[in-house]
Scaffold this active site. Structure first.
Site, mmCIF file in Angstrom:
data_model
loop_
_atom_site.group_PDB
_atom_site.id
_atom_site.type_symbol
_atom_site.label_atom_id
_atom_site.label_comp_id
_atom_site.label_asym_id
_atom_site.label_seq_id
_atom_site.Cartn_x
_atom_site.Cartn_y
_atom_site.Cartn_z
ATOM 1 C CG HIS A 61 28.978 -27.126 9.435
ATOM 2 N ND1 HIS A 61 28.867 -26.106 10.118
ATOM 3 C CD2 HIS A 61 28.392 -28.160 10.159
ATOM 4 C CE1 HIS A 61 28.862 -26.936 12.239
ATOM 5 N NE2 HIS A 61 28.239 -27.264 11.241
ATOM 6 C CD GLU A 119 25.446 -26.089 10.327
ATOM 7 O OE1 GLU A 119 25.453 -26.372 11.436
ATOM 8 O OE2 GLU A 119 25.619 -27.737 9.138
HETATM 9 O O1 TA6 Z 1 25.551 -29.231 12.241
HETATM 10 C C1 TA6 Z 1 24.922 -29.150 13.490
HETATM 11 C C2 TA6 Z 1 25.951 -29.944 14.228
HETATM 12 O O2 TA6 Z 1 25.638 -31.808 13.375
HETATM 13 C C3 TA6 Z 1 25.948 -30.252 15.728
HETATM 14 O O3 TA6 Z 1 25.396 -31.323 15.643
HETATM 15 C C4 TA6 Z 1 26.706 -30.202 15.923
HETATM 16 O O4 TA6 Z 1 27.770 -32.012 15.829
HETATM 17 C C5 TA6 Z 1 27.715 -29.727 14.553
HETATM 18 O O5 TA6 Z 1 27.244 -30.137 13.349
HETATM 19 C C6 TA6 Z 1 29.406 -29.438 15.246
HETATM 20 O O6 TA6 Z 1 29.887 -30.151 14.875
HETATM 21 P P1 TA6 Z 1 31.530 -30.522 14.788
HETATM 22 O O7 TA6 Z 1 31.830 -31.812 14.216
HETATM 23 O O8 TA6 Z 1 32.144 -29.301 13.828
HETATM 24 O O9 TA6 Z 1 31.950 -30.350 16.367
#
Ligand code: TA6
Length: 287
Positions: free
Chosen positions: A154, A257
């Protein structure tokens, strides 16, 4: 905690990091990197003479059991919400074991981490620091039945300004727009961001690039063993709702990601393996 014998003078050192969490500092001829054992989380990668390639929130927590905000969270073995379980699963909030460090003949440094107690999976993470940053997540099924998982690296990228950048490589690909709740097709060649963006592009192995005229650089994200790409920027309102993220930090980051999520989840037979590899590199933008 792995022993001092993992240090390589001039290249790999272990040190106490933020919140008392252990970190590994890496130096090569081209670059430097920082990785926490908490989540095997790469929190920094910077090439000499360039701004950092990875974004880290100044408000990030560094607490056992909590995710770090920025760098490369390792999302495994599920992506998103699971009733009564941590959002984006437990790999990123678990302390991984640093098993091995190596200085290769070409001057690259590799670090091999293992995730303890990963249910019926064996997960290893190989981080290679050189002129580029290469991340390989190797998942094996140690159980005696088929096992299905999702995974996602991510990655938060440091950018000069959200209005300056464009993201290419996904033209013609469909995506789930998680903000609008719709399925769309990426018609424009370049993605530009001027509001909250949260898109899951399935069935794509494409290399993506972030063109950043403000930093005079292009970041390339090349991958193998990954069929999903996620693009995310929280924009204003969501930034304000995130306690571990500055209200204006959305201006200087974007997540591109690489993973296997939702319909691209992976099912392994007993003893089966799957490797997902991402190489992050940058080059000067010809003005
Ligand atoms: O990758 C995008 C996502 O799924 C968004 O929907 C947002 O929730 C982001 O990840 C961050 O998630 P986190 O749990 O790190 O705040």
């Amino acid at each position: 905690m792995s022993g001092k014998n993992l240090e390589i003078p001039g290249h790999v050192s272990l040190a106490p990091g933020a919140g008392g969490l252990q970190k590994v500092l890496v130096k090569t001829a081209w670059s430097s990197a920082e990785i926490y054992l908490h989540g095997a989380h790469v929190t920094g990668f910077q090439k000499k003479g360039e701004p950092p390639l990875l974004f880290m929130s100044a408000a990030s927590e560094f607490t056992a059991g909590k995710p770090v905000r920025g760098g490369v969270p390792v999302i495994f073995p599920w992506f998103g919400a699971r009733e009564g379980l941590p959002f984006h699963a437990f790999a990123r909030i678990t302390t991984w074991e640093l098993k091995e460090t190596s200085l290769l003949p070409n001057g690259a440094v590799t670090l091999r981490f293992i995730l303890p107690d990963a249910e019926n999976f064996h997960a290893e993470y190989l981080v290679t620091v050189a002129e580029s940053l290469t991340l390989e997540l190797d998942v094996g099924n140690t159980g005696d039945m088929d096992a299905t998982f999702e995974a996602c690296l991510h990655t938060y990228f440091q950018i000069s300004g959200i209005d300056a950048i464009s993201i290419t490589g996904l033209a013609g690909t469909s995506y789930q727009d998680k903000v609008a709740g719709t399925t769309e097709t990426q018609t424009a060649d370049a993605i530009r961001i001027s509001s909250e963006v949260d898109r899951v592009y399935p069935d794509t192995a494409a290399t993506t690039e972030i063109e950043d005229p403000g930093f005079g650089r292009k970041i390339r994200i090349a991958k193998s063993g990954s069929n999903s790409t996620v693009v995310w920027n929280p924009w204003i309102d969501k930034s304000k709702r995130m306690p571990d993220f500055g209200d204006e930090e959305y201006l200087h980051m974007v997540c591109v990601e690489s993973g296997n999520v939702a319909q691209n989840n992976v099912t392994l037979p007993p003893g089966g393996h799957a490797v997902m590899k991402v190489e992050i590199s940058s080059e000067r933008l010809l003005s």
